[in-house]
Design a protein around this motif. Structure first.
Motif, PDB file in Angstrom:
ATOM      1  N   ALA A 256       0.712  -0.835   0.149  1.00 51.95           N
ATOM      2  CA  ALA A 256      -0.619   0.078  -0.353  1.00 51.95           C
ATOM      3  C   ALA A 256       1.183   1.049  -0.281  1.00 51.95           C
ATOM      4  O   ALA A 256       0.504   2.195  -0.635  1.00 51.95           O
ATOM      5  N   THR A 260       1.209   4.465  -2.530  1.00 51.12           N
ATOM      6  CA  THR A 260       0.969   5.485  -2.384  1.00 51.12           C
ATOM      7  C   THR A 260       1.984   6.353  -3.059  1.00 51.12           C
ATOM      8  O   THR A 260       1.858   7.345  -3.589  1.00 51.12           O
ATOM      9  N   GLY A 293     -10.304   8.339   1.044  1.00 53.39           N
ATOM     10  CA  GLY A 293      -9.082   7.767   0.835  1.00 53.39           C
ATOM     11  C   GLY A 293      -9.128   7.222   3.029  1.00 53.39           C
ATOM     12  O   GLY A 293      -8.105   6.113   2.849  1.00 53.39           O
ATOM     13  N   LEU A 296     -11.138   4.779   4.518  1.00 50.72           N
ATOM     14  CA  LEU A 296     -11.254   3.590   3.497  1.00 50.72           C
ATOM     15  C   LEU A 296     -10.829   1.966   4.587  1.00 50.72           C
ATOM     16  O   LEU A 296     -11.336   1.076   4.791  1.00 50.72           O
ATOM     17  N   VAL A 304      -8.645  -4.663  -0.894  1.00 52.60           N
ATOM     18  CA  VAL A 304      -9.068  -3.979  -1.904  1.00 52.60           C
ATOM     19  C   VAL A 304      -8.628  -2.312  -0.979  1.00 52.60           C
ATOM     20  O   VAL A 304      -8.478  -0.986  -1.327  1.00 52.60           O
ATOM     21  N   ALA A 305      -9.870  -2.762  -0.029  1.00 53.45           N
ATOM     22  CA  ALA A 305      -9.203  -1.114   0.804  1.00 53.45           C
ATOM     23  C   ALA A 305      -8.211  -0.655   1.092  1.00 53.45           C
ATOM     24  O   ALA A 305      -7.885   1.460   1.039  1.00 53.45           O
ATOM     25  N   SER A 308      -6.399   1.187  -1.814  1.00 53.32           N
ATOM     26  CA  SER A 308      -7.307   2.211  -2.116  1.00 53.32           C
ATOM     27  C   SER A 308      -6.819   2.892  -1.378  1.00 53.32           C
ATOM     28  O   SER A 308      -6.421   4.764  -2.343  1.00 53.32           O
ATOM     29  N   LEU A 311      -3.403   5.259  -2.684  1.00 56.66           N
ATOM     30  CA  LEU A 311      -3.382   5.130  -4.108  1.00 56.66           C
ATOM     31  C   LEU A 311      -4.384   6.505  -3.929  1.00 56.66           C
ATOM     32  O   LEU A 311      -4.020   7.726  -4.207  1.00 56.66           O
ATOM     33  N   LEU A 312      -5.431   6.580  -3.108  1.00 56.53           N
ATOM     34  CA  LEU A 312      -6.225   7.803  -2.895  1.00 56.53           C
ATOM     35  C   LEU A 312      -5.147   8.776  -2.027  1.00 56.53           C
ATOM     36  O   LEU A 312      -5.293  10.356  -2.371  1.00 56.53           O
TER      37      LEU A 312
END
Length: 391
Positions: A256, A260, A293, A296, A304-305, A308, A311-312
């Motif tokens: 993750a 980022t 974000g 989540l 997935v959370a 994500s 990513l956000l």
């Protein structure tokens, strides 16, 4: 008037030099701590309160560094300050691999934060002035991609380098990797190559610099940028720790963080391009996405959370910096270095408060409540910017 090819080439070289400089002092010097924090906590047995305190000392140093160079003038002294403090950042990154007590970590993170804050202002003002003189402000998005590049490298190192030496070995390896990047930045940003004068960015259509209306907008922007400092830094400091706690998967947490960094590197040119749709409109979108974000990983423990959320966070936090700083320069009517420093100082205050609040709220129970508070602050910032659009 067209820009000579050699001048445009200097702009590209300056931008790449600034990218490497920000990768060293921000992406690695500042944010490698996030990727390595779970291992540090496990190996050395400290809790969320100590983790938050160490982070807060880093951000206090960041604020001090920003204030120290707030009135830096174009020329050799600005460049020499950048080179010297880039070396300090590199040295403190290496020293984190040699220290093993909270007192030393706090001292090193403060010194590293000072170097990061000062270099961010100096590097930004050097490159932004050069690009403004060359009429190539869109390249600023590439400049700030350096932060994401450094974050991704730090996350990858935490997951891929041999773990036999623990986090100490990774700190030292990252410092060694930073050395050639630092040298390239020193060469690329030399004032013999960058002779651009102090330049103010062109105003957004319909904005008259120095008028009462832009000044009101500037004050609203300052408040929203303070809230960004508070909200984003909770994610940027504790995202890996929160995800590792909720998913029980160190691999997912590190992945993750790599996501980022990659999102930050790729998104900044896109946000700078999107500024053509209006700074305020794009900032509102970025704040809402970043707030989602932050929520989540609180609402779900799925992979997935987690990805994500990375990513956000990565896809917005440097975009908000690019848009806010350039919008601020158009509204403030002040020299670029002074405006960047003023805004970054308020941002820095938010960053000091964020980790301390997060550490206090965690109290051994994880960072979920702190992330919910971060999301709230980001949504408030978006609401303020809605008012800015109407003012």
């Amino acid at each position: 008037m067209s820009v000579p090819a050699s001048g445009y080439g200097n702009g590209i070289i300056s931008t790449l030099g600034g990218l490497c400089g920000l990768a060293v002092v921000m992406g690695i010097g500042r944010f490698a701590y996030t990727a390595l924090l779970p291992d540090m906590m496990a190996d050395w047995g400290f809790g969320e309160d100590i983790a938050g305190a160490i982070a807060a000392w880093n951000y206090a140093g960041y604020l001090a560094g920003v204030l120290a160079v707030r009135r830096a003038k174009p020329g050799l002294s600005r460049y020499l300050g950048f080179v010297l403090l880039s070396g300090v950042s590199l040295a403190t990154t290496a020293a984190m691999g040699l220290a093993s007590t909270p007192l030393w970590w706090c001292a090193l993170r403060f010194a590293g934060g000072f170097a990061s804050g000062a270099c961010f202002v100096l590097c930004s003002s050097i490159v932004l002035d050069t690009l403004a003189a060359l009429r190539r402000p869109a390249l600023a998005g590439v400049l700030y991609s350096g932060v994401g590049v450094g974050i991704a490298l730090g996350g990858a190192a935490a997951g891929l380098l041999p773990q036999a030496g623990g986090p100490e070995a990774i700190w030292l390896a990252l410092a060694a990797f930073c050395l050639p990047l630092t040298l390239f930045a020193a060469v690329a940003l030399h004032p013999g190559r960058n002779l651009a004068p102090e330049v103010r960015l062109a105003a957004e259509p319909g904005v008259t610099q120095g008028a009462d209306r832009p000044q009101r907008r500037y004050r609203i922007l300052l408040v929203s940028y303070f809230l960004e400092g508070f909200g984003y830094i909770i994610g940027a400091t504790f995202l890996v720790s929160l995800i590792q706690t909720t998913t029980q998967s160190p691999e997912t947490a590190r992945l993750a963080w790599v996501v980022t960094g990659c999102a930050a590197a790729l998104s900044t040119p896109l946000w700078r391009y999107a500024a053509g749709k209006g700074y305020a409109r794009m900032l509102i979108l970025a704040f809402v996405l970043q707030g989602l974000g932050a929520l989540l990983p609180v609402l779900s423990d799925s992979m997935v959370a987690a990805l994500s959320a990375g990513l956000l966070l990565g896809g917005t936090f440097m975009g908000i910096t690019v848009l806010s700083l350039q919008y601020g320069v158009t509204l403030s009517g002040r020299p670029s270095a002074q405006t960047v420093a003023t805004m970054t100082a308020l941002y820095g205050v938010g960053q000091i408060i964020g980790p301390l609040v997060a550490g206090s709220l965690a109290d051994g129970q994880g960072f979920s409540m702190a992330f919910a508070l971060a999301a709230l602050s980001l949504f408030i910032a978006a609401a303020l910017l809605l008012r800015l659009r109407k003012s």
